[in-house]
Enzyme design. Structure first.
Site, mmCIF file in Angstrom:
data_model
loop_
_atom_site.group_PDB
_atom_site.id
_atom_site.type_symbol
_atom_site.label_atom_id
_atom_site.label_comp_id
_atom_site.label_asym_id
_atom_site.label_seq_id
_atom_site.Cartn_x
_atom_site.Cartn_y
_atom_site.Cartn_z
ATOM 1 N N ASP A 102 -44.155 -10.551 11.301
ATOM 2 C CA ASP A 102 -42.700 -10.493 11.381
ATOM 3 C C ASP A 102 -42.132 -11.711 10.659
ATOM 4 O O ASP A 102 -42.866 -12.584 10.222
ATOM 5 C CB ASP A 102 -42.229 -10.398 12.829
ATOM 6 C CG ASP A 102 -42.621 -11.606 13.654
ATOM 7 O OD1 ASP A 102 -43.109 -12.596 13.088
ATOM 8 O OD2 ASP A 102 -42.440 -11.571 14.879
ATOM 9 N N ASP A 276 -44.684 -2.019 18.098
ATOM 10 C CA ASP A 276 -45.471 -3.154 18.595
ATOM 11 C C ASP A 276 -44.783 -3.765 19.802
ATOM 12 O O ASP A 276 -43.569 -3.593 19.976
ATOM 13 C CB ASP A 276 -45.606 -4.231 17.512
ATOM 14 C CG ASP A 276 -44.340 -5.090 17.428
ATOM 15 O OD1 ASP A 276 -44.365 -6.230 17.915
ATOM 16 O OD2 ASP A 276 -43.317 -4.614 16.889
ATOM 17 N N CYS A 314 -59.757 6.711 31.690
ATOM 18 C CA CYS A 314 -59.790 5.764 30.570
ATOM 19 C C CYS A 314 -61.232 5.499 30.140
ATOM 20 O O CYS A 314 -62.134 5.411 30.979
ATOM 21 C CB CYS A 314 -59.097 4.463 30.959
ATOM 22 S SG CYS A 314 -59.023 3.256 29.610
ATOM 23 N N CYS A 316 -62.164 2.716 28.305
ATOM 24 C CA CYS A 316 -62.331 1.320 27.880
ATOM 25 C C CYS A 316 -63.446 0.646 28.691
ATOM 26 O O CYS A 316 -63.898 1.146 29.723
ATOM 27 C CB CYS A 316 -61.027 0.551 28.025
ATOM 28 S SG CYS A 316 -60.615 0.058 29.715
ATOM 29 N N CYS A 319 -62.720 0.011 32.454
ATOM 30 C CA CYS A 319 -62.784 1.163 33.355
ATOM 31 C C CYS A 319 -64.186 1.748 33.456
ATOM 32 O O CYS A 319 -64.547 2.340 34.476
ATOM 33 C CB CYS A 319 -61.802 2.229 32.890
ATOM 34 S SG CYS A 319 -60.069 1.698 33.026
ATOM 35 N N HIS A 345 -57.751 -3.082 28.876
ATOM 36 C CA HIS A 345 -57.363 -1.778 29.437
ATOM 37 C C HIS A 345 -55.950 -1.384 29.039
ATOM 38 O O HIS A 345 -55.711 -0.256 28.580
ATOM 39 C CB HIS A 345 -57.470 -1.765 30.959
ATOM 40 C CG HIS A 345 -56.791 -0.554 31.534
ATOM 41 N ND1 HIS A 345 -57.336 0.709 31.453
ATOM 42 C CD2 HIS A 345 -55.556 -0.401 32.106
ATOM 43 C CE1 HIS A 345 -56.490 1.585 31.975
ATOM 44 N NE2 HIS A 345 -55.411 0.939 32.376
#
Length: 384
Positions: A102, A276, A314, A316, A319, A345
């Site tokens: 940015d 974002d 999930c 990930c 998890c 997560h």
């Protein structure tokens, strides 16, 4: 002098591949010097060339495509010259993929008590040591040229909400002048895509004017600014719609600073390609987790002996390998591993959400998908 079509970088291209027949949501591919990415997508925020507690390798594992870093913060520490000598921000942080910076504008304008806006730029105080600093459209672009991300942003005035029509009108005109100055200062058109930023508050005629003037400058992409600054959800949706309707179909559209589930879905429904936000990692560090069962506050005593996975849907690492009881223990003991696992997560939750959104668009059922998600997860008005 505005860019001509031949001046636009050849290494950056947006390919629109499908429009959902049910809603108009878009499916696309952005081609960059560091690889191609699918849209719509959510981008994790790595303010200081790092996503807090999450390694670049872990970001790749959970499906991150583009990572955002912050011009203002890297300018102060370690300095853009250090990043340039490292070979650019990707090599500096060992992230093998496209990146975005940015302009520093949001950070500068958030220091409202200590800034002075002039036509030349903005004078403000460093949040680190109180030193007086000056940032102009030209300097913002020069810093971003040295940082070396694939996508960079024009320096604009981040308009507060609410603001009067006259204030917003004057601000938009300044933002357009600054956009032109930044475009003229841009020295890496061949490998960095500079985005123009649409401002205009909640006034459609000002959003229209800003968008149309930026389109005349022929930026490779366009951002929508001035949202998520305190307005209600309906107002934010209007701001998106007021901006998108005047932007070209063949350029990517980036909605800045949005990370709540309902906001992401509304943005995609209205033709946004990129989003974002620091939200997923920030709330994770405070023990708040987004799951298929709704929001979980892991610090609560009810999870002390809960040996189920955090989210059974999930995929990930958090998890698959750890329990709610263990996460509760890590949080209560202030262990860094807890911050890492919970950040992974929450990021994976949003990245997986956008993966599912892309599939729904491909199958022309995004409207049904959005309704299912909002009904199933039962998030509150904040969207998490």
């Amino acid at each position: 002098m505005y860019n001509k079509p031949g001046d636009i970088m050849e290494k950056f291209k947006f390919e629109l591949t499908h429009i959902c027949k049910q809603t108009g949501a878009r499916l696309g591919v952005i081609h960059t010097p560091h690889g191609s990415v699918e849209t719509p997508m959510f981008m994790p925020v790595g303010t200081l060339a790092t996503v807090k507690f999450v390694s670049p390798e872990e970001l790749k594992e959970i499906g991150a495509q583009v990572v955002l870093s912050n011009t203002y913060h890297l300018w102060l520490r370690p300095g853009e010259d250090i990043v340039e000598r490292a070979g650019g921000v990707q090599k500096f942080m060992n992230y093998n993929g496209p990146m975005l910076t940015d302009s520093g504008g949001f950070q500068v304008f958030s220091l409202s008590d200590a800034r002075k806006i002039k036509e030349e730029g903005v004078t403000f105080k460093s949040h680190l040591n109180g030193d007086t600093l000056f940032l102009s459209p030209e300097l913002s672009i020069q810093i971003q040229n040295k940082i070396g991300a694939d996508m960079i942003m024009s320096f604009d005035e981040c308009i507060p909400y609410p603001a009067s029509y006259d204030y917003v009108k004057n601000s938009v005109e300044r933002t357009l002048r600054w956009a032109k100055r930044g475009l003229d200062a841009h020295q890496r058109k061949e490998d960095q895509a500079l985005f123009g930023i649409v401002q205009g508050g909640d006034y459609e005629d000002l959003r229209k004017h800003c968008a149309e003037e930026l389109v005349k400058m022929d930026f490779p992409g366009y951002s929508i600014g001035g949202t998520s600054v305190g307005e209600d959800k309906e107002t934010m949706t209007r701001m998106i719609q007021y901006s998108v309707k005047y932007l070209p179909e063949n350029k990517p559209r980036y909605l800045m600073g949005v990370g709540a589930v309902n906001d992401i879905l509304v943005a995609i429904e209205n033709g946004i390609d990129m989003m974002d936000c620091v939200l997923p990692t920030r709330i994770a560090r405070h023990g708040t987790l987004m799951t298929s069962e709704g929001r979980i506050n892991i610090k609560r005593a009810i999870y002390k002996d809960d040996f189920r996975p955090l989210d059974p849907e999930c995929d990930c690492e958090c998890c698959r390998k750890y329990t709610r009881a263990y996460l509760n223990h890590l949080y209560r003991c202030n262990e860094g591993l807890g911050n890492r696992l919970m950040s992974i997560h929450n990021l994976r939750f949003l990245l997986r959400l956008t993966e599912q959104a892309r599939q729904a668009i491909k199958e022309d059922r995004f409207g049904d998908f959005k309704k299912e998600i909002l009904e199933k997860y039962a998030f509150d008005e904040r969207g998490f």
